[in-house]
Scaffold this active site. Structure first.
Site, PDB file in Angstrom:
ATOM      1  N   ASN A  38      44.211  42.574  41.489  1.00 62.23           N
ATOM      2  CA  ASN A  38      45.659  42.399  41.469  1.00 62.23           C
ATOM      3  C   ASN A  38      46.044  40.987  41.898  1.00 62.23           C
ATOM      4  OD1 ASN A  38      48.533  44.058  43.046  1.00 62.23           O
ATOM      5  ND2 ASN A  38      48.453  42.583  41.422  1.00 62.23           N
ATOM      6  N   THR A  39      45.836  40.682  43.184  1.00 62.46           N
ATOM      7  CA  THR A  39      46.328  39.425  43.745  1.00 62.46           C
ATOM      8  C   THR A  39      45.829  38.202  42.990  1.00 62.46           C
ATOM      9  OG1 THR A  39      46.452  40.450  45.939  1.00 62.46           O
ATOM     10  CG2 THR A  39      46.452  38.049  45.852  1.00 62.46           C
TER      11      THR A  39
ATOM     12  N   GLY B 287      44.005  41.695  49.199  1.00 61.40           N
ATOM     13  CA  GLY B 287      44.911  40.576  49.035  1.00 61.40           C
ATOM     14  C   GLY B 287      44.380  39.243  49.515  1.00 61.40           C
TER      15      GLY B 287
ATOM     16  N   LYS C  14      45.226  56.907  43.251  1.00 55.72           N
ATOM     17  CA  LYS C  14      44.356  56.098  44.093  1.00 55.72           C
ATOM     18  C   LYS C  14      44.756  56.346  45.544  1.00 55.72           C
ATOM     19  CE  LYS C  14      43.323  51.372  45.470  1.00 55.72           C
ATOM     20  NZ  LYS C  14      43.752  49.965  45.397  1.00 55.72           N
TER      21      LYS C  14
ATOM     22  N   ALA D  48      39.621  45.270  45.841  1.00 56.53           N
ATOM     23  CA  ALA D  48      40.157  44.456  46.935  1.00 56.53           C
ATOM     24  C   ALA D  48      39.296  43.235  47.217  1.00 56.53           C
ATOM     25  CB  ALA D  48      40.335  45.271  48.209  1.00 56.53           C
ATOM     26  N   GLY D  49      39.961  42.088  47.259  1.00 54.69           N
ATOM     27  CA  GLY D  49      39.327  40.860  47.693  1.00 54.69           C
ATOM     28  C   GLY D  49      38.762  39.974  46.601  1.00 54.69           C
TER      29      GLY D  49
END
Length: 262
Positions: A210-211, A162, A101, A188-189
């Site tokens: 992830n986050t 994040g 990535k 993301a987000g």
């Protein structure tokens, strides 16, 4: 009960049953990662190369990832194409495989990717046989340039990495989904399972989270929630969503009931 056959996602010659990719950062303990993978049914996990410590069993992220899971090393920390290329080559040399990535970020405040440097790195690494999944700010022309450079997917951000702010770039992502013929992974987000489902309903081929999972009070249960949401969103997309009207429309006739006439 009807049996619904899942459609599969193919990237770099690998067939995936799950359309949820997960990250390996921010968990309270690395030891929880196998349980999150199991509960979410994810088959792809991304990781920063700095978490691969071949000399330490305790700190080496690879020791916590079950066999058979597709490793997706990322080039986190790279500020230029050259740095991203070097990190990707190191990951391959360390036995992390050919998937990578690409993350090239020079903006330290919002952590937005540098599309130009990302395209440069993608072109070099694709020619070297890498399966390149580039993280990008959503822009149609840059997405087309990434396809021309040999990208295996395009990964537009939903909102700053994040942030858990959800999909703030909806219109741009929709355009990319409509115009690009390689898999689109929203990255993301995404902060809630409902937002992952929404991305899939739009026609995204997968999402990377992830986050939102790692910082949940119970990451294992949250992983399951995201896995279910992604599957539901994909099924809704495949079924084709119903029409949207600006007025009410009864689902049953309003006339002929007990002789009433309306």
């Amino acid at each position: 009960m009807c049996s619904i056959k899942k459609d599969k996602l193919i990237i770099g010659g690998r067939t995936l049953n799950s359309r949820l990719f997960i990250g390996s950062g921010k968990f309270p303990s690395k030891s929880i990662i196998p349980s999150v993978i199991e509960s979410s049914e994810s088959e792809v996990i991304t990781m920063a190369l700095r978490r691969v410590d071949l000399d330490s069993k305790e700190h080496n992220i690879l020791n916590f990832i079950p066999k058979g899971i597709q490793l997706l090393p990322n080039t986190s920390g790279a500020r230029t194409a050259e740095e991203a290329i070097r990190i990707a080559r190191l990951a391959r040399a360390m036995g992390c495989g050919d998937w990578v990535k690409i993350e090239v970020v020079r903006d330290n405040k919002y952590l937005l990717p540098d599309n130009m440097e990302t395209i440069k790195a993608t072109e070099v690494l694709a020619k070297e046989g890498f399966v390149v999944l580039p993280y990008m700010s959503p822009d149609l022309m840059d997405a087309k340039r990434l396809v021309d450079a040999g990208a295996a997917t395009v990964m537009p951000l939903g909102s700053p990495i994040g942030s858990n702010r959800g999909i703030r770039t909806e219109e741009m992502i929709k355009i990319i989904i409509d115009e690009i013929n390689i898999p689109i992974i929203v990255d993301a987000g995404i902060g809630k399972p409902s937002e992952a489902a929404f991305a899939m309903e739009m026609g995204a081929d997968a999402v990377l989270v992830n986050t939102a999972i790692a910082t949940a009070q119970d990451p294992v249960i949250m992983g399951r929630a995201f896995g279910m949401a992604v599957e539901a969103g994909r099924l809704a997309y495949e079924a084709k969503l119903g029409r949207v009207l600006n007025r009410a429309e009864a689902s049953s006739p309003l006339t002929g009931f007990l002789g009433d006439k309306i």
